[in-house]
Design an enzyme around this catalytic site. Structure first.
Site, PDB file in Angstrom:
ATOM      1  N   ILE A 182       7.508  20.192   0.269  1.00 61.62           N
ATOM      2  CA  ILE A 182       7.258  19.484  -0.989  1.00 61.62           C
ATOM      3  C   ILE A 182       5.877  19.869  -1.504  1.00 61.62           C
ATOM      4  O   ILE A 182       4.856  19.577  -0.875  1.00 61.62           O
ATOM      5  CB  ILE A 182       7.336  17.962  -0.765  1.00 61.62           C
ATOM      6  CG1 ILE A 182       8.694  17.582  -0.174  1.00 61.62           C
ATOM      7  CG2 ILE A 182       7.094  17.213  -2.071  1.00 61.62           C
ATOM      8  CD1 ILE A 182       8.793  16.128   0.259  1.00 61.62           C
TER       9      ILE A 182
ATOM     10  N   ASP B 292       5.517  16.472   3.587  1.00 65.42           N
ATOM     11  CA  ASP B 292       5.330  17.742   4.281  1.00 65.42           C
ATOM     12  C   ASP B 292       5.109  18.828   3.230  1.00 65.42           C
ATOM     13  O   ASP B 292       6.019  19.176   2.477  1.00 65.42           O
ATOM     14  CB  ASP B 292       6.574  18.048   5.126  1.00 65.42           C
ATOM     15  CG  ASP B 292       6.403  19.267   6.017  1.00 65.42           C
ATOM     16  OD1 ASP B 292       5.528  20.110   5.720  1.00 65.42           O
ATOM     17  OD2 ASP B 292       7.165  19.395   6.994  1.00 65.42           O
ATOM     18  N   HIS B 293       3.904  19.373   3.205  1.00 64.32           N
ATOM     19  CA  HIS B 293       3.544  20.336   2.159  1.00 64.32           C
ATOM     20  C   HIS B 293       4.217  21.697   2.338  1.00 64.32           C
ATOM     21  O   HIS B 293       4.163  22.537   1.451  1.00 64.32           O
ATOM     22  CB  HIS B 293       2.023  20.518   2.101  1.00 64.32           C
ATOM     23  CG  HIS B 293       1.502  20.747   0.720  1.00 64.32           C
ATOM     24  ND1 HIS B 293       2.307  20.974  -0.367  1.00 64.32           N
ATOM     25  CD2 HIS B 293       0.222  20.781   0.240  1.00 64.32           C
ATOM     26  CE1 HIS B 293       1.578  21.147  -1.451  1.00 64.32           C
ATOM     27  NE2 HIS B 293       0.305  21.028  -1.104  1.00 64.32           N
ATOM     28  N   ARG B 294       4.871  21.904   3.474  1.00 63.92           N
ATOM     29  CA  ARG B 294       5.640  23.143   3.642  1.00 63.92           C
ATOM     30  C   ARG B 294       6.884  23.115   2.769  1.00 63.92           C
ATOM     31  O   ARG B 294       7.392  24.176   2.355  1.00 63.92           O
ATOM     32  CB  ARG B 294       6.057  23.323   5.102  1.00 63.92           C
ATOM     33  CG  ARG B 294       4.915  23.498   6.082  1.00 63.92           C
ATOM     34  CD  ARG B 294       5.412  23.486   7.523  1.00 63.92           C
ATOM     35  NE  ARG B 294       6.065  22.220   7.868  1.00 63.92           N
ATOM     36  CZ  ARG B 294       6.567  21.959   9.076  1.00 63.92           C
ATOM     37  NH1 ARG B 294       6.512  22.874  10.033  1.00 63.92           N
ATOM     38  NH2 ARG B 294       7.129  20.791   9.314  1.00 63.92           N
TER      39      ARG B 294
ATOM     40  N   PRO C  93       1.986  19.855   7.825  1.00 63.46           N
ATOM     41  CA  PRO C  93       0.782  19.656   6.995  1.00 63.46           C
ATOM     42  C   PRO C  93       0.993  18.502   6.027  1.00 63.46           C
ATOM     43  O   PRO C  93       1.785  18.588   5.095  1.00 63.46           O
ATOM     44  CB  PRO C  93       0.644  20.993   6.258  1.00 63.46           C
ATOM     45  CG  PRO C  93       2.006  21.591   6.266  1.00 63.46           C
ATOM     46  CD  PRO C  93       2.691  21.107   7.511  1.00 63.46           C
TER      47      PRO C  93
END
Length: 479
Positions: free
Chosen positions: A452, A448-450, A274
């Site tokens: 950061i 990567d929002h998983r 994501p």
């Protein structure tokens, strides 16, 4: 020595991590040539790089099994070498490839078993991996263990089968136009060994006409010039500067090699991780002045110094403050890396590649500058090895060199962040309470929002921006 043990067949080795095939770009030898151990014999393009493969044995070339333009699977025999040509003529002649690339039907006399190159020990210097594990296998001359046929790319001027069946389909032209003196970039197109030979013999490559692939200069060209042969300077071919379109006014370019691998990786990354992108516009006037002072120092006068150097240093120092940015999502765990293999996205004739500077965080500013210059020059020359493009942990893409302000870059597979560095422009900026003309750039950070979240991504981007705003003060405070 018997004929069976004299003739050794060399299979296409694994030239990278999990690569299954390669395209033969150019044969550097021909049937009948006497070759030396480790002499480059063929140039092969994989999905990651174009590499030269050296000879595993000295001897005489007896057979070349696939012509240029053929896509060959790893493990397929590509060349046969007589390792003892002084022992007299062979009792059973070797089979050679026909001009069309098809192997003739073997006669009873040509069905002699030959010794296949063992997998062990055949690894191209600077590459990852080698031939698949195995031993010696007795096979027919010109035939290997694979069961599928090699695929040959249409030659220039040759109409593909589908073009014959469909009148509106045009012949596929080469997607790049090259000057015979030097390739698409206008520089001299020659491989490092050829350049060294020219230097040793005192030959100016800029005065030669290349007879190799894409107009590249070969060893023979250099040797002929050194022996007093007539030197001809080729002029650019103006008629070839525009794409060639067919009757349907369309051009079809095969998707293969680096472009194909890039498309697969980017599609997988875009729909797996994501993505979030944040932007920061910063005043880099002091950074530009710091570069000018650096260029003026005696020990830096022979070093190419660009704003990318300071951006790279800013990223490396910001990682020390926020190590989670330099990590990988591994399903049930996050792998945080102490080392930073800093990737630099590079646009080349073969497509976008991302070589990386290994353990860049341990380099001094001068060492980092040298490493970045070497990386860029190698990429421009098309000699980047698969090893140089593997293992990246964090990437910078310099879109500013194209005059672009910023972008929303897609993460390279396995990485958690990528920074877009935009063009540096003179703009009105509020400085010390007054509107002045300052040098300004915009940074774009995709992550990567998983791994950061918004806070971590914002702090990392802020620290990169703070460094570029005043690099000298940041170096004193952060190191």
């Amino acid at each position: 020595m018997s004929d069976m043990s004299r003739i050794k067949t060399f299979n296409l080795p694994d030239l990278g991590e999990g690569l299954t095939e390669g395209e033969i770009l150019a044969w550097l030898v021909k049937v009948g040539d006497i070759i030396e151990l480790n002499q480059p014999i063929v140039e092969v393009e994989t999905a990651k790089a174009a590499v030269e493969i050296p000879a595993k044995w000295a001897g005489q070339v007896q057979a070349i099994h696939h012509p240029e333009g053929t896509t060959v699977e790893v493990g397929t025999p590509i060349i046969a070498i007589d390792t003892d040509p002084g022992a007299g003529p062979l009792e059973t002649p070797s089979t050679t490839a026909t001009p069309s690339g098809d192997l003739p039907t073997p006669s009873a006399a040509s069905l002699a078993a030959v010794e296949v190159a063992p997998a062990e020990g055949m690894i191209e210097p600077g590459l990852i991996g080698g031939a698949a594990p195995g031993g010696r296998t007795a096979v027919l001359v010109g035939y290997g263990p694979r069961t599928t046929a090699a695929k040959r790319r249409p030659r220039k001027g040759e109409v593909p089968a589908q073009a014959v069946a469909t009148p509106t389909t045009s012949t596929i032209p080469a997607p790049q136009v090259h000057d015979r003196r030097g390739g698409a970039s206008g520089g001299v197109l020659a491989k490092p060994p050829v350049r060294k030979l020219a230097k040793d013999l005192g030959v100016d490559l800029g005065t030669l006409t290349g007879s190799g692939p894409l107009g590249s200069i070969t060893r023979e060209d250099v040797q002929q010039a050194a022996n007093g042969a007539t030197v001809v300077v080729a002029e650019p071919i103006a008629a070839a500067t525009a794409p060639s379109f067919g009757a349907d006014r369309e051009q079809r370019i095969p998707v293969k090699g680096v472009r194909k691998l890039t498309a697969e990786n980017m599609s997988r990354s875009a729909f797996t991780a994501p993505h979030v992108t944040e932007f920061l516009t910063v005043d880099v006037t002091r950074a530009m002045k710091a570069l000018d002072r650096l260029r003026g120092r005696r020990e830096w006068r022979d070093v190419r110094v660009s704003p990318l150097l300071l951006v790279a240093k800013a990223v490396l120092l910001a990682v020390q403050r926020h190590p989670m940015v330099n990590s990988t999502w591994a399903g049930d765990e996050i792998v945080v890396k102490e080392y930073v293999n800093l990737g630099i996205a590079a646009a080349t004739e073969r497509g976008l590649i991302v070589p990386n500077v290994k353990d860049a965080g341990r380099l001094s500013l001068r060492e980092l500058a040298d490493a970045l210059n070497d990386l860029v020059q190698t990429a421009k020359s098309g000699r980047t090895s698969p090893a140089a493009m593997s293992g990246g942990t964090l990437t910078i893409t310099n879109v500013g060199v194209f005059g672009v302000d910023t972008g929303t870059p897609i993460l390279p597979p396995g990485e958690s962040a990528i920074l877009a560095f935009g063009a540096v422009r003179e703009m009105p900026w509020v400085h010390k309470g007054k509107v002045k003309v300052r040098q300004v750039t915009t940074l774009g950070l995709s992550f990567d929002h998983r791994i950061i979240d918004g806070e971590l991504g914002s702090k990392f981007l802020r620290d990169v921006g703070d460094f570029l705003t005043d690099p000298e003060a940041a170096l004193l405070a952060w190191t």
